[in-house]
Design a protein around this motif. Structure first.
Motif, PDB file in Angstrom:
ATOM      1  N   MET A   1      21.950  -9.315 -19.882  1.00 30.75           N
ATOM      2  CA  MET A   1      20.391  -9.728 -20.116  1.00 30.75           C
ATOM      3  C   MET A   1      19.471  -9.151 -19.271  1.00 30.75           C
ATOM      4  SD  MET A   1      19.132 -13.563 -20.004  1.00 30.75           S
ATOM      5  CE  MET A   1      19.921 -13.772 -21.398  1.00 30.75           C
ATOM      6  N   LYS A   5      14.023 -10.653 -19.856  1.00 29.78           N
ATOM      7  CA  LYS A   5      14.617 -11.675 -20.646  1.00 29.78           C
ATOM      8  C   LYS A   5      15.172 -12.900 -19.921  1.00 29.78           C
ATOM      9  CE  LYS A   5      15.751 -10.718 -25.320  1.00 29.78           C
ATOM     10  NZ  LYS A   5      16.796 -10.913 -26.215  1.00 29.78           N
ATOM     11  N   VAL A   7      13.857 -14.198 -17.195  1.00 33.36           N
ATOM     12  CA  VAL A   7      12.740 -14.784 -16.674  1.00 33.36           C
ATOM     13  C   VAL A   7      11.967 -15.691 -17.946  1.00 33.36           C
ATOM     14  CG1 VAL A   7      10.466 -14.819 -15.862  1.00 33.36           C
ATOM     15  CG2 VAL A   7      11.954 -13.339 -14.922  1.00 33.36           C
ATOM     16  N   THR A   8      12.081 -14.738 -19.093  1.00 33.19           N
ATOM     17  CA  THR A   8      11.686 -15.447 -20.317  1.00 33.19           C
ATOM     18  C   THR A   8      12.542 -16.711 -20.775  1.00 33.19           C
ATOM     19  OG1 THR A   8      10.856 -13.267 -20.899  1.00 33.19           O
ATOM     20  CG2 THR A   8      11.097 -15.079 -22.819  1.00 33.19           C
ATOM     21  N   LEU A   9      13.853 -16.370 -20.616  1.00 27.94           N
ATOM     22  CA  LEU A   9      14.724 -17.636 -20.927  1.00 27.94           C
ATOM     23  C   LEU A   9      14.455 -18.879 -19.920  1.00 27.94           C
ATOM     24  CD1 LEU A   9      17.112 -18.964 -22.366  1.00 27.94           C
ATOM     25  CD2 LEU A   9      18.599 -17.743 -21.018  1.00 27.94           C
TER      26      LEU A   9
END
Lengths: 69, 258
Positions: A1, A5, A7-9
């Protein structure tokens, strides 16, 4: 990842785990019990402070990776 | 052996038929009066094979898809009910709460801001400001009390410094947001975890405000995100959130300590 992604998660989890419409009572089947969430999260969420490594100021969000403000 | 259940993504203020395909799953709506639950059928999960990462991304993707067309009230992740009848019961029981939330949140979205600060440097600077009168002849009991008091003073000064920074940060969004949720120092390095609720007419003002903030406080690290569905601003009058919130907080605390 990759980092974005990650940070988005983290941002998504920060919202979907404890916020939004929380219904308690007999109607809802509780799948999100402690053990299940813990097992899933410990692999994914190292720490909020990993954000220090992230690119500064980059907006994130499930729909924002290509389509930001 | 598996048994079908219904996963609820969100509640919308419309009875328009929803029929989408997200990641191979049929997303549809179950209406009741002027509201509807947006759902999908799932097989009853077996064992511990619940993939949080995939579930979280899919959940968010579905909610954001609908957010463009409706006012949405996103459900907490992994909200499952037994069958269609139970979904209708859920809509009936919480109709008034949902209605009130729709009225407050129409045409609004949430923006997130996380701010990291150099906690160690701040502490060093603050301790340098303290006036340490070294006493050479002091009893152990007095020394203990003195150390305890010094630690208390240091923590107080640290929190006061955080408060000063947050007051400055918050000003950048005060004329833009209609509601806000500010969480101060959830961890030592995370100075602020903020959510701002912003009317659609002012969405274009958020990013410039953030850029001004970043320019003004260049010694801090910022993580800006949005627009999100208004997760932080749902108010359920008859929900019992305390147990859920504290349970989840404990989990996150555990993870962060690992």
């Amino acid at each position: 990842m990759d980092e974005t992604k990650d940070v988005t998660l983290l941002e998504i989890l920060d919202r979907v785990l404890t916020k939004g419409v929380v219904i308690s009572g007999d109607i809802v089947i509780s799948v999100a019990d402690v053990d299940l969430i813990y097992l899933g999260l410990r692999v994914l969420l190292s720490s909020v402070e990993t954000m220090e490594k992230m690119k500064r100021g980059q907006p994130v969000g499930a729909s924002l990776e290509e389509n930001d403000l | 052996m598996s048994q079908s259940q219904i996963y609820v993504y969100c509640i919308i203020n419309s009875t328009d038929e929803i029929n989408e395909n997200v990641g191979g799953q049929r997303i549809y709506s179950i209406p009741w009066h002027q509201q509807a639950a947006v759902v999908t059928d799932v097989e009853k999960p077996a064992g511990v094979n619940v993939h949080i990462k995939e579930s979280a991304f899919t959940h968010e993707k579905v909610v954001e898809l609908l957010m463009d067309r409706f006012t949405v009230l996103p459900m907490r992740l992994l909200t499952l009910v037994a069958d269609r009848e139970h979904v209708v019961t859920l809509l009936q029981e919480h109709y008034a709460d949902f209605r009130d939330n729709f009225a407050r949140l129409v045409q609004k979205a949430e923006f997130g801001l996380k701010v990291l600060w150099p906690a160690e440097q701040i502490k060093e600077r603050l301790s340098g400001n303290c006036n340490n009168n070294a006493e050479t002849d002091i009893s152990p009991a007095k020394l203990f009390m003195k150390q305890k008091y010094a630690a208390y003073q240091a923590e107080k000064a640290f929190r006061e410094e955080a408060g000063k920074y947050i007051a400055v940060i918050d000003k950048f969004f005060s004329g833009i947001a209609v509601e806000k949720k500010l969480q101060t120092l959830p961890t030592e390095k995370l100075l602020l975890n903020a959510a701002y609720l912003v009317d659609k007419s002012k969405h274009h003002e958020v990013k410039p405000a953030f850029e001004r903030l970043r320019g003004a406080l260049s010694d801090l690290e910022f993580q800006f995100s949005g627009p999100w569905p208004p997760y932080n601003f749902i108010i359920m009058g008859n929900k019992k959130t305390t147990d859920v919130d504290s349970g989840m907080s404990n989990i996150i605390d555990k993870i962060l300590k690992d």
